[in-house]
Design a protein around this motif. Structure first.
Motif, PDB file in Angstrom:
ATOM      1  N   PRO A 105      71.645 -11.114  51.341  1.00 22.60           N
ATOM      2  CA  PRO A 105      72.324 -12.229  52.009  1.00 22.60           C
ATOM      3  C   PRO A 105      72.410 -12.069  53.522  1.00 22.60           C
ATOM      4  CG  PRO A 105      73.541 -11.543  50.060  1.00 22.60           C
ATOM      5  CD  PRO A 105      72.501 -10.495  50.311  1.00 22.60           C
ATOM      6  N   VAL A 106      72.623 -10.848  54.001  1.00 23.21           N
ATOM      7  CA  VAL A 106      72.713 -10.674  55.453  1.00 23.21           C
ATOM      8  C   VAL A 106      71.331 -10.821  56.087  1.00 23.21           C
ATOM      9  CG1 VAL A 106      72.565  -8.146  55.441  1.00 23.21           C
ATOM     10  CG2 VAL A 106      73.740  -9.281  57.299  1.00 23.21           C
ATOM     11  N   ALA A 107      70.285 -10.377  55.405  1.00 24.61           N
ATOM     12  CA  ALA A 107      68.933 -10.567  55.921  1.00 24.61           C
ATOM     13  C   ALA A 107      68.564 -12.047  55.986  1.00 24.61           C
ATOM     14  CB  ALA A 107      67.927  -9.807  55.062  1.00 24.61           C
ATOM     15  N   ASP A 108      69.125 -12.840  55.086  1.00 26.68           N
ATOM     16  CA  ASP A 108      68.825 -14.272  55.077  1.00 26.68           C
ATOM     17  C   ASP A 108      69.393 -14.998  56.289  1.00 26.68           C
ATOM     18  OD1 ASP A 108      67.382 -14.023  52.767  1.00 26.68           O
ATOM     19  OD2 ASP A 108      68.948 -14.782  51.437  1.00 26.68           O
ATOM     20  N   LEU A 109      70.286 -14.353  57.039  1.00 27.80           N
ATOM     21  CA  LEU A 109      70.758 -14.955  58.288  1.00 27.80           C
ATOM     22  C   LEU A 109      69.633 -15.097  59.310  1.00 27.80           C
ATOM     23  CD1 LEU A 109      74.209 -13.146  58.812  1.00 27.80           C
ATOM     24  CD2 LEU A 109      73.794 -15.425  57.882  1.00 27.80           C
ATOM     25  N   LEU A 110      68.537 -14.419  59.089  1.00 27.03           N
ATOM     26  CA  LEU A 110      67.383 -14.546  59.988  1.00 27.03           C
ATOM     27  C   LEU A 110      66.760 -15.937  59.949  1.00 27.03           C
ATOM     28  CD1 LEU A 110      65.706 -11.134  59.124  1.00 27.03           C
ATOM     29  CD2 LEU A 110      66.553 -11.759  61.398  1.00 27.03           C
ATOM     30  N   ARG A 116      70.579 -15.731  63.452  1.00 27.53           N
ATOM     31  CA  ARG A 116      69.940 -14.659  64.216  1.00 27.53           C
ATOM     32  C   ARG A 116      70.874 -14.167  65.322  1.00 27.53           C
ATOM     33  NH1 ARG A 116      64.242 -14.727  63.198  1.00 27.53           N
ATOM     34  NH2 ARG A 116      63.659 -14.044  65.290  1.00 27.53           N
ATOM     35  N   CYS A 117      71.568 -15.092  65.976  1.00 32.77           N
ATOM     36  CA  CYS A 117      72.547 -14.677  66.987  1.00 32.77           C
ATOM     37  C   CYS A 117      73.688 -13.901  66.343  1.00 32.77           C
ATOM     38  CB  CYS A 117      73.092 -15.899  67.720  1.00 32.77           C
ATOM     39  SG  CYS A 117      71.941 -16.662  68.881  1.00 32.77           S
ATOM     40  N   THR A 118      74.125 -14.340  65.175  1.00 29.80           N
ATOM     41  CA  THR A 118      75.197 -13.645  64.468  1.00 29.80           C
ATOM     42  C   THR A 118      74.798 -12.206  64.159  1.00 29.80           C
ATOM     43  OG1 THR A 118      75.990 -15.716  63.497  1.00 29.80           O
ATOM     44  CG2 THR A 118      76.658 -13.661  62.411  1.00 29.80           C
ATOM     45  N   LEU A 119      73.560 -12.001  63.725  1.00 29.83           N
ATOM     46  CA  LEU A 119      73.086 -10.648  63.439  1.00 29.83           C
ATOM     47  C   LEU A 119      73.112  -9.774  64.684  1.00 29.83           C
ATOM     48  CD1 LEU A 119      70.087 -11.477  61.084  1.00 29.83           C
ATOM     49  CD2 LEU A 119      72.176 -10.244  60.449  1.00 29.83           C
ATOM     50  N   ARG A 120      72.755 -10.338  65.819  1.00 31.14           N
ATOM     51  CA  ARG A 120      72.750  -9.561  67.062  1.00 31.14           C
ATOM     52  C   ARG A 120      74.166  -9.185  67.488  1.00 31.14           C
ATOM     53  NH1 ARG A 120      68.971 -12.853  71.121  1.00 31.14           N
ATOM     54  NH2 ARG A 120      69.415 -11.044  72.449  1.00 31.14           N
ATOM     55  N   VAL A 121      75.138 -10.005  67.123  1.00 31.16           N
ATOM     56  CA  VAL A 121      76.533  -9.661  67.420  1.00 31.16           C
ATOM     57  C   VAL A 121      77.051  -8.630  66.414  1.00 31.16           C
ATOM     58  CG1 VAL A 121      78.887 -10.544  67.646  1.00 31.16           C
ATOM     59  CG2 VAL A 121      76.961 -11.915  68.473  1.00 31.16           C
ATOM     60  N   ILE A 122      76.758  -8.822  65.136  1.00 34.52           N
ATOM     61  CA  ILE A 122      77.202  -7.880  64.105  1.00 34.52           C
ATOM     62  C   ILE A 122      76.736  -6.468  64.432  1.00 34.52           C
ATOM     63  CG2 ILE A 122      76.877  -7.202  61.691  1.00 34.52           C
ATOM     64  CD1 ILE A 122      76.855 -10.179  60.983  1.00 34.52           C
ATOM     65  N   ALA A 123      75.495  -6.346  64.922  1.00 35.08           N
ATOM     66  CA  ALA A 123      74.950  -5.019  65.230  1.00 35.08           C
ATOM     67  C   ALA A 123      75.746  -4.306  66.310  1.00 35.08           C
ATOM     68  CB  ALA A 123      73.489  -5.138  65.652  1.00 35.08           C
ATOM     69  N   GLN A 124      76.426  -5.052  67.172  1.00 37.33           N
ATOM     70  CA  GLN A 124      77.199  -4.439  68.246  1.00 37.33           C
ATOM     71  C   GLN A 124      78.449  -3.741  67.728  1.00 37.33           C
ATOM     72  OE1 GLN A 124      77.838  -7.298  71.505  1.00 37.33           O
ATOM     73  NE2 GLN A 124      75.936  -8.318  70.889  1.00 37.33           N
ATOM     74  N   VAL A 125      78.892  -4.103  66.535  1.00 34.44           N
ATOM     75  CA  VAL A 125      80.070  -3.446  65.961  1.00 34.44           C
ATOM     76  C   VAL A 125      79.718  -2.630  64.723  1.00 34.44           C
ATOM     77  CG1 VAL A 125      81.641  -5.182  66.863  1.00 34.44           C
ATOM     78  CG2 VAL A 125      80.675  -5.485  64.585  1.00 34.44           C
ATOM     79  N   GLY A 126      78.467  -2.718  64.249  1.00 31.66           N
ATOM     80  CA  GLY A 126      78.062  -1.981  63.065  1.00 31.66           C
ATOM     81  C   GLY A 126      78.223  -0.479  63.230  1.00 31.66           C
ATOM     82  N   ALA A 127      77.958   0.016  64.423  1.00 29.08           N
ATOM     83  CA  ALA A 127      78.056   1.456  64.667  1.00 29.08           C
ATOM     84  C   ALA A 127      79.497   1.960  64.597  1.00 29.08           C
ATOM     85  CB  ALA A 127      77.465   1.788  66.030  1.00 29.08           C
ATOM     86  N   MET A 175      72.328   1.344  60.100  1.00 34.01           N
ATOM     87  CA  MET A 175      70.880   1.140  60.139  1.00 34.01           C
ATOM     88  C   MET A 175      70.497  -0.303  59.810  1.00 34.01           C
ATOM     89  SD  MET A 175      69.255   4.691  58.630  1.00 34.01           S
ATOM     90  CE  MET A 175      70.194   4.690  57.111  1.00 34.01           C
ATOM     91  N   LEU A 176      71.172  -0.875  58.813  1.00 31.89           N
ATOM     92  CA  LEU A 176      70.859  -2.242  58.415  1.00 31.89           C
ATOM     93  C   LEU A 176      71.156  -3.235  59.529  1.00 31.89           C
ATOM     94  CD1 LEU A 176      70.095  -4.345  56.243  1.00 31.89           C
ATOM     95  CD2 LEU A 176      72.508  -4.307  55.519  1.00 31.89           C
ATOM     96  N   THR A 177      72.338  -3.124  60.130  1.00 32.76           N
ATOM     97  CA  THR A 177      72.689  -4.086  61.180  1.00 32.76           C
ATOM     98  C   THR A 177      71.799  -3.926  62.404  1.00 32.76           C
ATOM     99  OG1 THR A 177      74.457  -2.599  61.967  1.00 32.76           O
ATOM    100  CG2 THR A 177      75.084  -4.321  60.414  1.00 32.76           C
ATOM    101  N   ALA A 178      71.458  -2.682  62.761  1.00 31.97           N
ATOM    102  CA  ALA A 178      70.578  -2.461  63.910  1.00 31.97           C
ATOM    103  C   ALA A 178      69.172  -2.993  63.635  1.00 31.97           C
ATOM    104  CB  ALA A 178      70.519  -0.976  64.247  1.00 31.97           C
ATOM    105  N   GLU A 179      68.652  -2.746  62.449  1.00 35.37           N
ATOM    106  CA  GLU A 179      67.311  -3.201  62.098  1.00 35.37           C
ATOM    107  C   GLU A 179      67.225  -4.725  62.076  1.00 35.37           C
ATOM    108  OE1 GLU A 179      63.558  -4.037  60.790  1.00 35.37           O
ATOM    109  OE2 GLU A 179      64.321  -2.250  61.796  1.00 35.37           O
ATOM    110  N   LEU A 180      68.196  -5.382  61.461  1.00 31.40           N
ATOM    111  CA  LEU A 180      68.162  -6.845  61.391  1.00 31.40           C
ATOM    112  C   LEU A 180      68.355  -7.473  62.766  1.00 31.40           C
ATOM    113  CD1 LEU A 180      70.103  -7.496  58.061  1.00 31.40           C
ATOM    114  CD2 LEU A 180      67.636  -7.612  58.464  1.00 31.40           C
ATOM    115  N   ALA A 181      69.173  -6.852  63.609  1.00 34.50           N
ATOM    116  CA  ALA A 181      69.330  -7.361  64.973  1.00 34.50           C
ATOM    117  C   ALA A 181      68.026  -7.261  65.744  1.00 34.50           C
ATOM    118  CB  ALA A 181      70.434  -6.604  65.698  1.00 34.50           C
ATOM    119  N   ALA A 182      67.298  -6.151  65.544  1.00 29.58           N
ATOM    120  CA  ALA A 182      66.001  -6.002  66.210  1.00 29.58           C
ATOM    121  C   ALA A 182      65.033  -7.069  65.732  1.00 29.58           C
ATOM    122  CB  ALA A 182      65.433  -4.608  65.950  1.00 29.58           C
TER     123      ALA A 182
END
Length: 216
Positions: A105-110, A116-127, A175-182
């Protein structure tokens, strides 16, 4: 309670439209500039507004806007996650199936610009994820994602023990949030087709989680 008048209804509609415009402008600026460093004046200007206090009024400030981005992202995936949980009520899923249900489901945000913008924000707090806290507070609390993550920790515990399982699930989140943001930063047509990409992503994450605890 007095009924709304013809003059109050448009004001409410304008307020909702302003909030929506600020949200999208903030989402895009957080994605491109970082949620900590995006300038409020730029968000307000992008939204076609003239008052820098608009973010405070509608969201309670920068952190409130971030929480709204995360909340909407989680809720956007909720129906699919709940469907998986209902299906599992009659059978126990294996580790790979739980990973698929967490990741897909999170990959489907692409699929669209807002996602896609949401994924780039999520990655900023994933770590910053701490599994014990992340799955019980914040935008994940009381959601299907919380239930799935708890199931994932339990399944991994069978392989390597509780302490290491929590650490590994935290690694998955990072790893998932960083990869999907990339991938969200790449042109939509680049790389392998989406389904093939997700299948491969699920496979290597599941293999990593299933490793036995290191000897010694």
């Amino acid at each position: 309670m007095p009924r709304p008048t013809a003059t109050t209804r448009p004001a409410t509609s304008r307020s909702a439209a302003t909030r929506a415009a600020l949200y999208l402008a903030g989402l895009r600026r957080f994605a491109s500039d970082g949620w900590r460093t995006a300038r409020v004046r730029d968000i307000v200007s992008d939204a076609g507004q003239g008052n820098d206090s608009a973010i405070n009024y509608h969201f309670g400030g920068r952190v409130g806007l971030l929480e709204e981005v995360l909340r909407r992202g989680v809720l956007r995936m909720e129906d699919e996650r709940r469907a998986d949980l209902r299906r599992w009520a009659s059978s126990t899923p294996d580790l790979a199936e739980i990973v698929r249900a967490v990741v897909s489901p999170v990959a489907d945000l692409l699929a669209d610009d807002e996602g896609r913008c949401t994924l780039r924000v999520i990655a900023q707090v994933g770590a910053l994820a701490e599994v014990g806290r992340t799955v019980s507070t914040g935008p994940v609390a009381d959601t299907a994602l919380q239930d799935q993550l708890e199931m994932l920790v339990t399944a991994v515990t069978d392989r390597c023990g509780r302490e290491l399982a929590g650490h590994r699930v935290r690694q998955l989140i990072v790893m998932l949030t960083a990869e999907l943001a990339a991938r969200a930063c790449d042109p939509p047509e680049s790389g392998p087709p989406h389904r093939e990409y997700v299948t491969d992503l699920v496979d290597w994450l599941a293999v990593g989680l299933a490793r036995p605890a290191p000897a010694g």
